[in-house]
Write a protein that holds these residues in place. Sequence first.
Motif, PDB file in Angstrom:
ATOM      1  N   HIS A   1      -9.600 -33.406 -33.331  1.00  0.00           N
ATOM      2  CA  HIS A   1     -10.367 -33.291 -32.478  1.00  0.00           C
ATOM      3  C   HIS A   1     -11.060 -33.296 -31.750  1.00  0.00           C
ATOM      4  O   HIS A   1     -11.647 -34.861 -32.571  1.00  0.00           O
TER       5      HIS A   1
ATOM      6  N   GLU B   1      -4.933 -29.652 -32.137  1.00  0.00           N
ATOM      7  CA  GLU B   1      -5.318 -30.091 -31.348  1.00  0.00           C
ATOM      8  C   GLU B   1      -5.930 -31.412 -30.851  1.00  0.00           C
ATOM      9  O   GLU B   1      -6.658 -32.111 -31.862  1.00  0.00           O
TER      10      GLU B   1
ATOM     11  N   HIS C   1      -5.910 -30.444 -26.491  1.00  0.00           N
ATOM     12  CA  HIS C   1      -7.628 -30.023 -25.875  1.00  0.00           C
ATOM     13  C   HIS C   1      -7.823 -30.861 -24.642  1.00  0.00           C
ATOM     14  O   HIS C   1      -8.215 -31.971 -25.287  1.00  0.00           O
TER      15      HIS C   1
ATOM     16  N   HIS D   1      -3.643 -26.428 -24.218  1.00  0.00           N
ATOM     17  CA  HIS D   1      -4.147 -25.276 -24.037  1.00  0.00           C
ATOM     18  C   HIS D   1      -5.613 -25.078 -23.089  1.00  0.00           C
ATOM     19  O   HIS D   1      -6.416 -25.372 -23.228  1.00  0.00           O
TER      20      HIS D   1
ATOM     21  N   ASP E   1      -7.871 -18.527 -29.066  1.00  0.00           N
ATOM     22  CA  ASP E   1      -8.784 -19.713 -29.043  1.00  0.00           C
ATOM     23  C   ASP E   1     -10.072 -19.366 -30.131  1.00  0.00           C
ATOM     24  O   ASP E   1     -10.697 -19.832 -30.660  1.00  0.00           O
TER      25      ASP E   1
HETATM   26 ZN    ZN Z   1      -8.928 -26.882 -28.095  1.00  0.00          ZN
END
Ligand code: ZN
Length: 212
Positions: free
Chosen positions: A31, A55, A91, A113, A160
């Motif tokens: 991430h 993500e 993301h 997302h 989420d």
């Molecule tokens: Zn996210």
Amino acid sequence: MGICNIENEEEHTLVQGYLQEYPCHTSYGIHPWHVDTVKYASFFPYLEQTRIIGEIGLDNTWCETNLNLQKEVFEKQLAYAHEHHKPVILHLKGMEKEALPFLKKYKNTYLVHWYSCKEYLEEYINLGCYFTVGPSVGIDESVSHLVQKVDIQRLLIESDGISALEWAFETKEVDYISSLQRSIQEISRIKGMESAFVEKQLDQNFIRFIES
Ligand SMILES: [Zn+2]
């Protein structure tokens, strides 16, 4: 059925303990918030064993990790996913424009997302992206705008996670399932479609995405 995103070794261990009781799909990715702590080389075995990458992405709003490092780690993972035909969950926050050239370079199946930017949406739609509708649909205008613009065949829903639900509804009293049902109701209302039809369509979209 859903997808649980795993971002580090601790989450991997935690989720393994739950999968038997609560079966779901998993995805793995470094991430943008953790590019300074999770190293690509040590995380790579997880990328190899997963079907879905994410993500991953770029964020200049909710974190302070170095943007050059974010781009480097993002591109490595995009290249890997492209080469191995693994769908990707993105993301993006504040970097929607900057991410586009990377996605054009590494053609793939992308799911963005909680897209909450009114700009550049058309370009993401033209790339054939899927979008998970954030729980703030009906509250946040940009999320409702997304539901209006995106074809029903490209929409999915997401929570989420519990903390995001608490943030979106500004309360600690959130019920996971009813918040997802609320998203379906909001999509039905915005699109002027029966909720049973929307629900069926979301299921089909999910299967199409994970099998892509
Ligand atoms: Zn996210």
